[in-house]
Design a protein around this motif. Structure first.
Motif, PDB file in Angstrom:
ATOM      1  N   GLU A   1      -6.988   1.453  21.434  1.00  0.00           N
ATOM      2  CA  GLU A   1      -7.647   1.385  22.728  1.00  0.00           C
ATOM      3  C   GLU A   1      -8.031   2.766  23.251  1.00  0.00           C
ATOM      4  N   GLY A   2      -7.704   3.795  22.505  1.00  0.00           N
ATOM      5  CA  GLY A   2      -8.012   5.149  22.934  1.00  0.00           C
ATOM      6  C   GLY A   2      -7.020   5.694  23.941  1.00  0.00           C
TER       7      GLY A   2
ATOM      8  N   LEU B   1       0.813  -1.212   0.000  1.00  0.00           N
ATOM      9  CA  LEU B   1       0.000   0.000   0.000  1.00  0.00           C
ATOM     10  C   LEU B   1       0.846   1.261   0.000  1.00  0.00           C
ATOM     11  N   ASP B   2       2.038   1.189   0.561  1.00  0.00           N
ATOM     12  CA  ASP B   2       2.983   2.292   0.583  1.00  0.00           C
ATOM     13  C   ASP B   2       2.524   3.483   1.416  1.00  0.00           C
ATOM     14  N   PHE B   3       1.490   3.330   2.244  1.00  0.00           N
ATOM     15  CA  PHE B   3       1.005   4.439   3.058  1.00  0.00           C
ATOM     16  C   PHE B   3       2.008   4.825   4.142  1.00  0.00           C
ATOM     17  N   CYS B   4       2.632   3.832   4.757  1.00  0.00           N
ATOM     18  CA  CYS B   4       3.512   4.102   5.886  1.00  0.00           C
ATOM     19  C   CYS B   4       4.956   4.315   5.465  1.00  0.00           C
ATOM     20  N   LEU B   5       5.245   4.185   4.202  1.00  0.00           N
ATOM     21  CA  LEU B   5       6.609   4.376   3.741  1.00  0.00           C
ATOM     22  C   LEU B   5       6.832   5.761   3.142  1.00  0.00           C
ATOM     23  N   LYS B   6       5.762   6.466   2.828  1.00  0.00           N
ATOM     24  CA  LYS B   6       5.888   7.815   2.281  1.00  0.00           C
ATOM     25  C   LYS B   6       6.284   8.777   3.402  1.00  0.00           C
ATOM     26  N   VAL B   7       7.249   9.633   3.135  1.00  0.00           N
ATOM     27  CA  VAL B   7       7.755  10.558   4.150  1.00  0.00           C
ATOM     28  C   VAL B   7       6.639  11.429   4.712  1.00  0.00           C
ATOM     29  N   GLU B   8       5.720  11.882   3.878  1.00  0.00           N
ATOM     30  CA  GLU B   8       4.647  12.760   4.350  1.00  0.00           C
ATOM     31  C   GLU B   8       3.674  12.060   5.302  1.00  0.00           C
ATOM     32  N   ASN B   9       3.706  10.731   5.354  1.00  0.00           N
ATOM     33  CA  ASN B   9       2.826   9.994   6.256  1.00  0.00           C
ATOM     34  C   ASN B   9       3.510   9.577   7.553  1.00  0.00           C
ATOM     35  N   LEU B  10       4.766   9.889   7.706  1.00  0.00           N
ATOM     36  CA  LEU B  10       5.518   9.488   8.892  1.00  0.00           C
ATOM     37  C   LEU B  10       5.569  10.628   9.904  1.00  0.00           C
ATOM     38  N   ASP B  11       4.413  11.081  10.340  1.00  0.00           N
ATOM     39  CA  ASP B  11       4.341  12.222  11.254  1.00  0.00           C
ATOM     40  C   ASP B  11       4.092  11.818  12.705  1.00  0.00           C
ATOM     41  N   CYS B  12       4.135  10.519  12.988  1.00  0.00           N
ATOM     42  CA  CYS B  12       3.906  10.001  14.343  1.00  0.00           C
ATOM     43  C   CYS B  12       2.563  10.490  14.890  1.00  0.00           C
ATOM     44  N   GLY B  13       1.557  10.525  14.039  1.00  0.00           N
ATOM     45  CA  GLY B  13       0.243  11.018  14.423  1.00  0.00           C
ATOM     46  C   GLY B  13      -0.514  10.087  15.351  1.00  0.00           C
ATOM     47  N   LEU B  14      -0.158   8.816  15.375  1.00  0.00           N
ATOM     48  CA  LEU B  14      -0.845   7.856  16.243  1.00  0.00           C
ATOM     49  C   LEU B  14       0.100   7.397  17.346  1.00  0.00           C
ATOM     50  N   SER B  15      -0.388   7.422  18.554  1.00  0.00           N
ATOM     51  CA  SER B  15       0.409   6.951  19.676  1.00  0.00           C
ATOM     52  C   SER B  15       0.287   5.439  19.795  1.00  0.00           C
ATOM     53  N   PRO B  16       1.217   4.785  20.508  1.00  0.00           N
ATOM     54  CA  PRO B  16       1.065   3.352  20.757  1.00  0.00           C
ATOM     55  C   PRO B  16      -0.274   3.078  21.440  1.00  0.00           C
ATOM     56  N   LEU B  17      -0.859   1.972  21.141  1.00  0.00           N
ATOM     57  CA  LEU B  17      -2.152   1.537  21.681  1.00  0.00           C
ATOM     58  C   LEU B  17      -3.292   2.466  21.246  1.00  0.00           C
ATOM     59  N   TRP B  18      -3.174   3.104  20.104  1.00  0.00           N
ATOM     60  CA  TRP B  18      -4.189   4.037  19.606  1.00  0.00           C
ATOM     61  C   TRP B  18      -5.564   3.402  19.488  1.00  0.00           C
TER      62      TRP B  18
END
Length: 77
Positions: free
Chosen positions: A74-75, A55-72
């Motif tokens: 679970e809220g 899918l290449d979603f997580c390999l694109k530099v613009e998508n690597l912004d750490c927007g989701l924390s671990p255990l996301w």
């Protein structure tokens, strides 16, 4: 498989990925915690990583912004 069963399976896989990737838990121990073998955990990790590469979603530099924390899922903050 019902929607609820699918969600439980997804959450189990996410937790296994969290344990192995973020907490550095060995695949054998992560699998034992969920009644799986080490090779089953390795298979899950491999399939998910292959999906990300396809899918290449997580390999694109613009998508690597750490927007989701671990255990996301679970809220957790």
């Amino acid at each position: 498989m019902t929607k609820c069963e699918e969600r439980l399976k997804d959450e189990k896989h996410l937790m296994i990925l969290h344990l192995t990737d973020n907490m550095n838990v060995p695949c054998k121990l992560a699998g034992e915690a969920f009644g799986m073998t080490k090779n089953a955990v390795i298979g899950i990790r491999g399939r998910i990583r292959q999906t990300y590469q396809d899918l290449d979603f997580c390999l694109k530099v613009e998508n690597l912004d750490c927007g989701l924390s671990p255990l996301w899922w679970e809220g957790a903050e």
